[in-house]
Design a protein around this motif. Structure first.
Motif, PDB file in Angstrom:
ATOM      1  N   UNK A 233     -77.278  63.884 -14.036  1.00 24.97           N
ATOM      2  CA  UNK A 233     -77.883  64.299 -12.772  1.00 24.97           C
ATOM      3  C   UNK A 233     -76.832  64.759 -11.768  1.00 24.97           C
ATOM      4  N   UNK A 234     -75.607  64.293 -11.948  1.00 27.39           N
ATOM      5  CA  UNK A 234     -74.542  64.634 -11.003  1.00 27.39           C
ATOM      6  C   UNK A 234     -73.493  65.560 -11.605  1.00 27.39           C
ATOM      7  N   UNK A 235     -73.252  65.442 -12.895  1.00 27.32           N
ATOM      8  CA  UNK A 235     -72.144  66.169 -13.525  1.00 27.32           C
ATOM      9  C   UNK A 235     -72.651  67.154 -14.579  1.00 27.32           C
ATOM     10  N   UNK A 236     -71.795  68.133 -14.888  1.00 33.27           N
ATOM     11  CA  UNK A 236     -72.039  69.052 -15.996  1.00 33.27           C
ATOM     12  C   UNK A 236     -71.474  68.400 -17.246  1.00 33.27           C
ATOM     13  N   UNK A 237     -72.346  67.966 -18.155  1.00 33.83           N
ATOM     14  CA  UNK A 237     -71.917  67.136 -19.286  1.00 33.83           C
ATOM     15  C   UNK A 237     -72.051  67.891 -20.601  1.00 33.83           C
ATOM     16  N   UNK A 238     -71.014  67.761 -21.425  1.00 29.45           N
ATOM     17  CA  UNK A 238     -71.054  68.225 -22.804  1.00 29.45           C
ATOM     18  C   UNK A 238     -70.833  67.004 -23.693  1.00 29.45           C
ATOM     19  N   UNK A 239     -71.811  66.699 -24.535  1.00 26.41           N
ATOM     20  CA  UNK A 239     -71.665  65.611 -25.495  1.00 26.41           C
ATOM     21  C   UNK A 239     -70.948  66.158 -26.722  1.00 26.41           C
ATOM     22  N   UNK A 240     -69.767  65.624 -27.004  1.00 21.31           N
ATOM     23  CA  UNK A 240     -68.976  66.082 -28.153  1.00 21.31           C
ATOM     24  C   UNK A 240     -69.163  65.064 -29.261  1.00 21.31           C
ATOM     25  N   UNK A 241     -69.839  65.471 -30.296  1.00 24.33           N
ATOM     26  CA  UNK A 241     -70.152  64.557 -31.391  1.00 24.33           C
ATOM     27  C   UNK A 241     -69.179  64.746 -32.549  1.00 24.33           C
ATOM     28  N   UNK A 242     -68.509  63.677 -32.939  1.00 27.17           N
ATOM     29  CA  UNK A 242     -67.558  63.688 -34.050  1.00 27.17           C
ATOM     30  C   UNK A 242     -68.298  63.282 -35.323  1.00 27.17           C
ATOM     31  N   UNK A 243     -68.210  64.104 -36.347  1.00 28.00           N
ATOM     32  CA  UNK A 243     -68.947  63.829 -37.584  1.00 28.00           C
ATOM     33  C   UNK A 243     -68.045  63.977 -38.797  1.00 28.00           C
ATOM     34  N   UNK A 244     -68.531  63.435 -39.910  1.00 29.74           N
ATOM     35  CA  UNK A 244     -67.848  63.567 -41.198  1.00 29.74           C
ATOM     36  C   UNK A 244     -68.917  63.832 -42.257  1.00 29.74           C
ATOM     37  N   UNK A 245     -68.647  64.718 -43.235  1.00 22.54           N
ATOM     38  CA  UNK A 245     -69.670  65.057 -44.228  1.00 22.54           C
ATOM     39  C   UNK A 245     -70.225  63.850 -44.974  1.00 22.54           C
ATOM     40  N   UNK A 301     -75.748  69.421 -23.242  1.00 20.91           N
ATOM     41  CA  UNK A 301     -75.372  70.231 -24.389  1.00 20.91           C
ATOM     42  C   UNK A 301     -74.597  69.385 -25.381  1.00 20.91           C
ATOM     43  N   UNK A 302     -74.672  69.758 -26.655  1.00 20.00           N
ATOM     44  CA  UNK A 302     -73.964  69.012 -27.697  1.00 20.00           C
ATOM     45  C   UNK A 302     -73.035  69.945 -28.468  1.00 20.00           C
ATOM     46  N   UNK A 303     -71.772  69.567 -28.528  1.00 19.97           N
ATOM     47  CA  UNK A 303     -70.765  70.273 -29.324  1.00 19.97           C
ATOM     48  C   UNK A 303     -70.487  69.433 -30.569  1.00 19.97           C
ATOM     49  N   UNK A 304     -70.780  69.989 -31.741  1.00 18.97           N
ATOM     50  CA  UNK A 304     -70.583  69.280 -33.005  1.00 18.97           C
ATOM     51  C   UNK A 304     -69.193  69.601 -33.555  1.00 18.97           C
ATOM     52  N   UNK A 305     -68.409  68.539 -33.808  1.00 19.62           N
ATOM     53  CA  UNK A 305     -67.089  68.709 -34.408  1.00 19.62           C
ATOM     54  C   UNK A 305     -67.044  67.920 -35.705  1.00 19.62           C
ATOM     55  N   UNK A 306     -66.787  68.605 -36.809  1.00 23.68           N
ATOM     56  CA  UNK A 306     -66.727  67.959 -38.118  1.00 23.68           C
ATOM     57  C   UNK A 306     -65.297  67.921 -38.616  1.00 23.68           C
ATOM     58  N   UNK A 307     -64.991  66.891 -39.388  1.00 22.39           N
ATOM     59  CA  UNK A 307     -63.621  66.722 -39.883  1.00 22.39           C
ATOM     60  C   UNK A 307     -63.248  67.767 -40.930  1.00 22.39           C
ATOM     61  N   UNK A 308     -64.228  68.504 -41.460  1.00 23.74           N
ATOM     62  CA  UNK A 308     -63.947  69.516 -42.478  1.00 23.74           C
ATOM     63  C   UNK A 308     -64.052  70.937 -41.937  1.00 23.74           C
TER      64      UNK A 308
END
Length: 338
Positions: A233-245, A301-308
């Motif tokens: 509600x106050x900030x511009x947020x990007x959820x950065x999700x760390x994933x692995x296959x 918003x969600x930024x998906x980051x994968x280890x591969x």
């Protein structure tokens, strides 16, 4: 895998002898060497895409009115222009000219589950690379970056400052916290991640409206989505999700001893059992659905980051999607692309 069938997920598990154990200390990385490598590889490709000449992908927070547009879902109601809304009978919000300085904060989950990685890179190392790239992109134009770090052993707040040395300081503190976690501690045994605790910690620390990157694998006890929505509600947020296959699909590698990196619980499973692998995949799919619903409810918003996957490819894909959405909202796309 017991982690998926119980509260804690299997990404924190030891998969096989040839895969780095989640409870083993991650190899020490020199922050200066890491940043120099990324400056020559990832940063050179992204420079001018995420930020340049103060016309950023992330909107600044100024005082000078720039434009009016129709209200979009999850817009901050504090910027509603009630006079225009009453006149045209359609909700409108104000857009402001960007300030030259944008404060960015990294809200970092450094719990045991982010030590996992079935590929050449662990999720923790991926988080370090992301922080190095984005922090350097922000600070090289005079903007300030800060960090809120959370692990089972300790929480730490690094005030927002600018400069390359400050980026190195954040990376060094992340490394020190990882080394501290690798040392046995009776106080951390049996603790699972509570992401809501990290978000509650960040709220009073980040007083000025900022861009927030919440970096986590989002393997946590429930209840964090409401806290994330409060911050949004106050900030511009990007959820950065760390994933692995291997978090979504188990390979057929026979009998495997799995260990939860945070609770220490162990279980011997037979990955040759196709029924077990199907149950694992269904549990992973259910968790994926619940996670996307929670992020959608929070309006981030969600930024998906994968280890591969290369970091620059993931960042470029995210920026293109975000720019396209922004153009759609403002009606700036060519007519044939709308």
């Amino acid at each position: 895998m017991f982690g998926w069938l119980r509260p804690k997920a299997a990404s924190a598990a030891t998969i096989a002898d040839d895969v780095p154990a989640a409870n083993e200390p991650a190899p020490s990385v020199n922050p200066e060497r890491l940043l120099r490598r990324l400056e020559w590889t990832v940063l050179r490709r992204l420079d001018g895409t995420l930020q340049g000449d103060y016309r950023t992908l992330f909107r600044g927070f100024g005082l000078d009115l720039a434009d009016l547009r129709e209200y979009q879902l999850h817009d901050d109601v504090r910027y509603m222009d009630w006079n225009v809304t009453a006149r045209v009978q359609v909700p409108h919000v104000r857009e402001f000219q960007e300030d030259r300085e944008v404060a960015a904060w990294f809200v970092l989950d450094l719990s045991g589950s982010v030590d996992f990685g079935s590929q050449l890179m662990r999720k923790r190392a991926l988080a370090s690379e992301l922080v190095a790239v984005l922090a350097r992109l922000f600070t090289r134009y005079g903007n300030r970056v800060g960090a809120v770090l959370h692990s089972e052993q300790a929480n730490e707040v690094i005030p927002a400052r600018s400069g390359r040395r400050h980026v190195l300081h954040i990376l060094d503190r992340m490394q020190k916290l990882a080394e501290r976690r690798a040392r046995p501690s009776a106080t951390s045994v049996g603790r699972v991640t509570d992401l809501a605790e990290l978000l509650v910690l960040a709220r009073p620390v980040i007083k000025r409206r900022s861009v927030l990157f919440v970096v986590s694998d989002f393997i946590s006890t429930p209840g964090w989505s409401r806290r994330l929505a409060d911050l949004a509600r106050r900030h511009d947020i990007v959820a950065v999700r760390l994933t692995d296959p291997m978090e979504t699909e188990l390979p057929d590698i026979g009998l495997v001893m799995m260990q939860d990196a945070e609770t220490g619980e162990q279980l011997l499973v037979d990955t040759h059992d196709s029924a077990f692998r199907r149950r694992f995949a269904r549990a992973a799919e259910k968790r994926e659905t619940e996670l996307r619903a929670a992020l959608g409810d929070a309006g981030v918003d969600c930024l998906e980051l994968a280890t591969d996957e290369p970091l620059d490819e993931a960042l470029l894909r995210f920026t293109q999607l975000r720019k396209r959405r922004s153009q759609l909202a403002s009606g700036a796309l060519p007519r044939h692309l709308r």
